[in-house]
Design a protein around this motif. Structure first.
Motif, PDB file in Angstrom:
ATOM      1  N   PHE A 186     -97.150  20.440  22.193  1.00 54.28           N
ATOM      2  CA  PHE A 186     -95.986  19.563  22.239  1.00 54.28           C
ATOM      3  C   PHE A 186     -94.783  20.226  22.901  1.00 54.28           C
ATOM      4  CE2 PHE A 186     -98.591  17.979  18.778  1.00 54.28           C
ATOM      5  CZ  PHE A 186     -98.539  16.603  18.965  1.00 54.28           C
ATOM      6  N   ARG A 187     -94.715  21.535  22.874  1.00 55.44           N
ATOM      7  CA  ARG A 187     -93.562  22.203  23.474  1.00 55.44           C
ATOM      8  C   ARG A 187     -93.518  22.020  24.984  1.00 55.44           C
ATOM      9  NH1 ARG A 187     -97.381  26.065  22.422  1.00 55.44           N
ATOM     10  NH2 ARG A 187     -97.975  27.466  24.135  1.00 55.44           N
ATOM     11  N   GLY A 188     -94.587  21.476  25.550  1.00 57.26           N
ATOM     12  CA  GLY A 188     -94.615  21.256  26.988  1.00 57.26           C
ATOM     13  C   GLY A 188     -93.808  20.051  27.446  1.00 57.26           C
ATOM     14  N   TYR A 189     -93.528  19.092  26.535  1.00 56.40           N
ATOM     15  CA  TYR A 189     -92.777  17.894  26.933  1.00 56.40           C
ATOM     16  C   TYR A 189     -91.395  18.229  27.486  1.00 56.40           C
ATOM     17  CZ  TYR A 189     -96.212  14.554  25.109  1.00 56.40           C
ATOM     18  OH  TYR A 189     -97.342  13.811  24.895  1.00 56.40           O
ATOM     19  N   PRO A 190     -90.605  19.085  26.813  1.00 54.54           N
ATOM     20  CA  PRO A 190     -89.303  19.448  27.393  1.00 54.54           C
ATOM     21  C   PRO A 190     -89.443  20.109  28.766  1.00 54.54           C
ATOM     22  CG  PRO A 190     -89.379  20.043  25.077  1.00 54.54           C
ATOM     23  CD  PRO A 190     -90.777  19.655  25.465  1.00 54.54           C
ATOM     24  N   LYS A 191     -90.542  20.837  28.971  1.00 59.35           N
ATOM     25  CA  LYS A 191     -90.761  21.488  30.267  1.00 59.35           C
ATOM     26  C   LYS A 191     -91.022  20.449  31.359  1.00 59.35           C
ATOM     27  CE  LYS A 191     -92.625  25.763  28.281  1.00 59.35           C
ATOM     28  NZ  LYS A 191     -93.795  26.673  28.198  1.00 59.35           N
ATOM     29  N   VAL A 192     -91.674  19.355  30.986  1.00 60.47           N
ATOM     30  CA  VAL A 192     -91.913  18.282  31.954  1.00 60.47           C
ATOM     31  C   VAL A 192     -90.583  17.689  32.408  1.00 60.47           C
ATOM     32  CG1 VAL A 192     -92.860  15.966  32.284  1.00 60.47           C
ATOM     33  CG2 VAL A 192     -94.209  17.699  31.086  1.00 60.47           C
TER      34      VAL A 192
END
Length: 387
Positions: A186-192
């Motif tokens: 889930f921590r990848g969403y802000p990276k997107v």
């Protein structure tokens, strides 16, 4: 291996084709009012937003991505069986929402599953268009012979077959060994959303995804306002959906020659022109004759938007980028277009609905050009436009 991926798309989209056009007729058949039907279906679309976020994170967090996809398909099929057995309004709303919780992320994750393996996405996505058309035709015949409840037989069978296809693919790729090094969570969403190019592109897709889905809801009103019959709507829709397949099949060749960025721009322009023509109040026979325009728009955008997102997304957030595209560019956009379209239909008729769709698409084109997303990848990287 190709035929296994083709089966995945064919059966997963066939399930959607079995459910989406006829679920309202089923709900009416079991005794729900128009307002209740609208609430039930809206619940599914709303759940789809949160489901896509949740399952996108789960998919990105695991190394056995095929198991997540199989689980979603099997649970969607199981929920379909339960839905066919319940009758109360509140119970139906809950079960329908649960079904969408498992069904909604399937297409986004199937795209990520395929793109990660570089398996000729454009040609494979063609089988999705074919499957959807088959689902509509087969289910309509089954329902006509038996009852609206029979749609769940097709829906459940198709998802089980699609799940079997994923299982076969996983066996042939050493149970997901190809999926290692793709674990983000889930921590990848802000990276997107922190990636400027992805943020811009997904914003542009927001102005197209919803209108294309909402068109399935409001086209029947446009067709009958143009002098057509309800029986003719099905034929016209079949022609329109069928025209998507050849454009999906040749999308890769077109993008190789003209670039993904420019192919998307042309398809966007055709979408604006198409809806503007619809807003002018075309007679039913011209709606049939211009049906190929849906093939250009959906046949190219549904493939090339995913490929563009995958192209500019770093490997470790690619699946989340594709999920985010579906969340914003499809689900949220669809909710907005359905709601606004409903009000416009009541006060301005079908022409008002499609006038809004055309203007909505036009905003997307303007942003696409301002952000420089129509340029080649290198040109975009050197662009200094803010935000």
């Amino acid at each position: 291996m190709y035929r296994n991926y083709a089966a995945l798309y064919n059966f997963s989209y066939m399930a959607i084709g079995a459910l989406t056009p006829l679920i309202a007729q089923y709900l009416k058949y079991v005794g729900f009012s128009g307002a209740q039907i609208g609430t039930i279906t809206a619940a599914g679309t709303t759940v789809a937003v949160f489901a896509s976020v949740f399952w996108g994170g789960v998919y990105s967090s695991t190394l056995s991505k095929h198991r997540v996809l199989m689980l979603l398909m099997i649970m969607a099929a199981t929920s379909g069986i339960v839905l066919s057995q319940v009758s109360g309004y509140i119970t139906t709303v809950i079960v329908f929402g649960v079904m969408y919780f498992f069904q909604a992320p399937v297409i986004a994750l199937a795209d990520a599953f395929t793109v990660d393996r570089n398996s000729g996405f454009g040609g494979l996505r063609t089988w999705g268009a074919v499957g959807f058309a088959m689902g509509v035709c087969i289910t309509a015949r089954v329902v006509d012979c038996f009852s609206p409840a029979a749609l769940f037989v097709v829906y459940v069978s198709c998802y089980l077959l699609a799940s079997t296809s994923v299982f076969i693919i996983s066996r042939k790729t050493s149970c997901g060994d190809m999926e290692s090094n793709k674990k983000t969570g889930f921590r990848g969403y802000p990276k997107v959303l922190a990636n400027r190019q992805l943020r811009r592109l997904i914003l542009c897709t927001f102005f197209f995804g919803g209108t294309n889905v909402a068109n399935n809801t409001y086209f029947s009103f446009l067709y009958t306002d143009g002098g057509g019959t309800l029986a003719g709507v099905g034929i016209c829709m079949l022609i329109m959906v069928g025209s998507e397949a050849p454009f999906m099949a040749y999308s890769r060749k077109l993008s190789d020659r003209f670039t993904i960025e420019k192919v998307i721009l042309v398809a966007m322009m055709v979408s604006v022109i198409r809806f503007a023509l619809y807003a002018a109040g075309l007679p039913w026979y011209l709606l049939i004759l211009t049906g190929f325009m849906q093939g250009i728009v959906n046949g190219l955008l549904l493939v090339e938007f995913v490929r563009y997102v995958a192209m500019i997304a770093p490997d470790h957030i690619r699946s989340l980028a594709i999920s985010t595209y579906y969340i914003i560019g499809s689900h949220i956009s669809t909710i907005l277009c359905q709601v606004i379209g409903g009000y416009l239909l009541e006060y301005m008729g079908s022409s008002g609905v499609y006038g809004f769709f055309s203007l909505f698409n036009l905003v997307g084109i303007m942003l696409y050009i301002i952000f420089g997303l129509w340029k080649s990848q290198k040109s975009v990287d050197n662009d200094d436009v803010s935000w």
